[in-house]
Design an enzyme around this catalytic site. Structure first.
Site, short mmCIF file in Angstrom:
data_model
loop_
_atom_site.label_atom_id
_atom_site.label_comp_id
_atom_site.label_asym_id
_atom_site.label_seq_id
_atom_site.Cartn_x
_atom_site.Cartn_y
_atom_site.Cartn_z
CB THR A 1 -0.93 -0.02 1.24
OG1 THR A 1 -1.78 -1.14 1.10
CG2 THR A 1 -1.75 1.23 1.35
CB SER B 1 2.62 -8.05 0.79
OG SER B 1 1.66 -7.96 1.81
CB THR C 1 0.75 -3.89 6.35
OG1 THR C 1 -0.55 -3.76 5.79
CG2 THR C 1 1.48 -2.56 6.32
CG ASP C 2 -2.64 -7.55 3.31
OD1 ASP C 2 -2.85 -6.59 4.08
OD2 ASP C 2 -3.43 -7.86 2.39
C1 SIN Z 1 -0.25 -5.33 0.77
O1 SIN Z 1 0.02 -6.01 1.77
O2 SIN Z 1 0.49 -5.29 -0.22
C2 SIN Z 1 -1.49 -4.52 0.73
C3 SIN Z 1 -1.92 -4.04 2.04
C4 SIN Z 1 -0.95 -3.13 2.73
O3 SIN Z 1 0.17 -2.89 2.32
O4 SIN Z 1 -1.37 -2.57 3.77
#
Ligand code: SIN
Length: 358
Positions: free
Chosen positions: A22, A71, A104-105
């Site tokens: 993100t 991710s 963050t995923d």
């Molecule tokens: C991801 O993990 O690529 C999408 C969600 C995020 O980064 O918060």
């Protein structure tokens, strides 16, 4: 000297590795609907250009795009590439610190992967590897990525209160060990950090720092990075009301090498699984128990006597226990290849004892 971007790599610098997420996302209508976005759209070099004027004087930055993905689509070969890139960068005397921008995923998986494969090396060299990400896309009016990225660059480059080299994460003004970072809320701005024992970036909490040092004292040797196509196949299975033996027996005819059992409560699983798990052990499938609750430790012989051949995961969540088991199975294979009779259990036990920072 002001901050410099993409200076020659023969000059001392902070290396910023882009993985996507993100923090590199773009929303189609950022003002009206910032949460409707595509992750992994903006190059890491461009993220740095946007914050360049705020980067402290004297910090030189070099960026490298390793991937630009959401991710949730993280693959094992990509983790191999990232791990090898981090190791090479740690060995490069011109690289003073490393920042990894990541979705963050699955930052939880990559955090524990980097700790277990590069953590000791980073500590020995006194260099910090700092992961960061964002909850809002890069073009959202209140995007959190720029401040997280700046904090991560500062954390990677400055000598902060005697904080040792190692694998860290920085989000929302707080820092923690990357192996402690986990997203435990779908949308809150501080989602990845709120369940993680952390310290304010500006003012390091001494008890947190002593927790970091306790973990580092116990982590004595990094594990090998699996080759791209040599990651052992490990699945996560969740115990739940109405669990069936078939959930386990299904895997007996597959080439799966390990199962992580996300049990209820203290990491217990449904009695309906017992016989099929004994059969899985006989098939040579490695078993690890953790809790599906999202917090707390899974201890040996609790809540009842251990199924023989199944190890408790300590403080590792199911996604972390899966990476730890894959690395342990790979380490067993590498050890056997050089005539050492260490088992995956020996390697996993070293990980499961790592203390929780409180
Ligand atoms: C991801 O993990 O690529 C999408 C969600 C995020 O980064 O918060």
């Amino acid at each position: 000297m002001s901050s410099q971007l993409n200076i020659p790599e023969t000059t001392p610098h902070i290396l910023v590795l882009g993985m996507g997420g993100t923090i590199a996302g773009l929303a189609a209508s950022p003002a009206d609907n910032p949460m409707q976005y595509e992750a992994g759209q903006v190059e890491v070099a461009s993220l740095l250009t946007h914050i360049q004027s705020a980067v402290p004087n004297g910090i030189a930055l070099v960026s490298k795009q390793v991937a630009n993905i959401n991710s949730r689509n993280l693959t094992e070969p990509l983790m191999t590439t990232l791990g090898e890139t981090v190791r090479q960068a740690l060995d490069n005397t011109m690289v003073k610190g490393i920042v990894v921008t990541h979705g963050t995923d699955t930052i939880e998986e990559t955090g524990v992967f980097l700790q277990l494969t590069c953590g000791k090396h980073a500590q020995n060299l006194g260099k910090r590897v700092v992961m960061t990400g964002a909850m809002l896309p890069a073009n959202a009016p209140k995007a959190d990525g720029p401040s997280n990225l700046l904090d991560a660059i500062r954390w990677a480059s400055t000598s902060i209160d005697n904080c040792p080299g190692g694998i860290y994460a920085v989000m929302d003004g707080r820092a923690c060990l990357a192996m402690d970072l986990a997203k435990r809320h779908g949308s809150a701005l501080n989602a990845p950090i709120q369940a993680s024992p952390s310290s304010s970036v500006g003012l390091i909490n001494p008890s947190w720092l002593s927790g970091v040092k306790a973990v580092q004292a116990l982590w004595v040797e990094d594990l090998p990075i699996p080759r791209e196509n040599e990651w052992p196949w490990v699945e996560i299975l969740t115990s739940h009301a109405g669990a069936r033996p078939e959930t386990i027996t299904h895997w007996l005819s597959a080439k799966v090498k390990g199962l992580v059992l996300a049990g209820s409560g203290m990491g217990g699983f449904h009695d309906a699984w017992k016989e099929s798990l004994v059969a899985a052990v006989k098939h040579g499938i490695a078993l690890v128990r953790t809790t599906r609750t999202g917090a707390g430790e899974t201890l040996p012989n609790l809540p009842e006597k251990e199924l023989s051949g199944c190890l408790a995961s300590g403080s590792l969540s199911a996604p972390r226990a899966r990476i730890a088991l894959q690395l342990s199975l790979n380490a067993e294979k590498q050890a056997l290849a050089v005539g050492k009779s260490l088992t995956w259990q020996d390697f996993f036990a070293r990980i499961a004892v790592l203390p929780v920072i409180r």
